[in-house]
Design an enzyme around this catalytic site. Structure first.
Site, PDB file in Angstrom:
ATOM      1  N   GLY A   1      12.940  41.952  53.020  1.00 47.54           N
ATOM      2  CA  GLY A   1      13.248  41.749  54.014  1.00 47.54           C
ATOM      3  C   GLY A   1      11.274  41.854  54.843  1.00 47.54           C
TER       4      GLY A   1
ATOM      5  N   LYS B   1      17.750  37.534  52.606  1.00 50.27           N
ATOM      6  CA  LYS B   1      18.144  36.808  51.260  1.00 50.27           C
ATOM      7  C   LYS B   1      19.296  37.419  50.688  1.00 50.27           C
ATOM      8  CE  LYS B   1      15.840  38.475  47.359  1.00 50.27           C
ATOM      9  NZ  LYS B   1      16.536  39.183  46.801  1.00 50.27           N
TER      10      LYS B   1
ATOM     11  N   ASP C   1       9.162  37.026  46.183  1.00 48.77           N
ATOM     12  CA  ASP C   1       9.925  36.546  46.579  1.00 48.77           C
ATOM     13  C   ASP C   1       9.404  35.474  48.523  1.00 48.77           C
ATOM     14  OD1 ASP C   1      11.851  37.061  45.246  1.00 48.77           O
ATOM     15  OD2 ASP C   1      12.100  38.780  46.202  1.00 48.77           O
TER      16      ASP C   1
END
Ligand code: ATP
Length: 289
Positions: A101, A10, A136
């Site tokens: 990641g 992202k 996240d």
């Protein structure tokens, strides 16, 4: 049974820290979107009770510290599952880079093991579980484009942003997200205009999106790693339409619409930056569950 899952990186189109909460976390407001740079995970059921991580990448743990391990363990414990899982991670996303990641690997394991263990959880349920692993992870469960609030776990979906190239450059330094937040002083920072970014996305307004790229964490990372600021300046000089650091850095990304400009930027950066990628925005959400 084996399953291959993609775990895309992202970028933050905007990142604002509103205030520090009484529970110690920061109250965030972020616009995030997935890009076509992805880890690949191969998931397989094991007959015994173990969760095994196979990873060849330096700096990525292959034990219970791996976020992919934590995701499988969470599902296994919560739903009292007897079989185990083998998780092989082909790492393509730079590590500790501000590209989520590890969180994306965890989200891919939640989606994939949901299928292999036949748990039939919805994406909303998986996103809620994901929040227990990291801020996240909820966003990464859905993918696509979203406004994330709270610690990052309160997700409002957005339409795909206007299409363009994203050129990512990661300098050879690792940045600790926790340390960046620790050194953040909210007095005097310029806050992003999140509403203007959201409006630009709704209107498909590429120039509006470029004009509103903003990240409050840049000030901290630039101070401790001036190299990152220089990289941002270089990317502007090489012809980017707009440039921003992603997350807590050190990856800096540029948006460009024209192929020829993308090529010029990519070639210019390749001269001295080790990890450079030219990718497309993915934009759309994950669909299954
Ligand atoms: P974010 O943008 O969410 O802050 P990041 O891109 O900065 O994340 P990651 O690549 O997710 O950072 O890695 C941060 C740390 O997490 C690494 O130093 C690594 O040791 C650890 N880690 C645990 N599991 C993984 C994983 N599957 N992939 C990458 N790093 C992992």
């Amino acid at each position: 049974m084996k399953l291959l899952v993609k775990a895309p990186a992202k970028i933050n189109l905007s990142l604002d820290v509103l205030y520090k909460r009484t529970d110690g976390y920061h109250e965030l407001e972020m616009v995030m979107t997935t890009v076509d740079l992805a880890d690949r995970l191969e998931l397989e059921l094991l007959n015994d009770d173990r969760i095994v991580i196979h990873s060849q990448t330096r700096f990525v743990p292959d034990d219970d510290r791996n976020l992919a391990y934590k995701a499988a363990k969470l599902l296994k414990d919560r739903f009292n599952i007897k079989s185990g899982a083998s998780i092989t991670i082909e790492k393509n996303i730079p590590v500790a880079a501000g590209l989520a990641g590890g969180s994306s690997d965890a989200a891919a394991v939640l989606r994939g093991m949901n299928k292999l263990w036949d748990l039939r959880l919805t994406l909303d349920e998986l996103a809620e579980l994901g929040a227990e692993i990291g801020s996240d992870v909820s966003f990464c469960v859905y993918g696509g484009t979203a406004l994330a609030k709270g610690r990052g776990e309160i997700i409002t979906p957005l339409p795909p942003p206007p299409n363009c190239w994203v050129v990512l450059a990661k300098p050879a330094i690792g940045v600790s997200t926790a340390e960046v937040y620790e050194h953040l002083n909210l007095n005097g920072v310029i806050h992003p205009n999140t509403k203007a970014m959201v409006d630009a996305i709704y209107q498909g307004d590429y120039h509006g999106m470029c004009a509103n790229l903003s990240n409050v964490l840049e000030s901290v990372t630039f101070k401790y790693f001036p190299k990152v600021k220089h990289l941002k300046d270089d990317m502007k000089r090489f012809g980017a339409d707009a440039v921003l650091m992603s997350g807590s850095g050190p990856t800096v990304f540029a948006l460009v619409q024209h192929d020829s400009r993308m090529q010029r930027l990519y070639n210019g950066l390749r001269g001295y930056c080790h990890q450079v990628y030219a990718v497309r925005l993915l934009g759309k959400r994950n669909e299954f569950s």
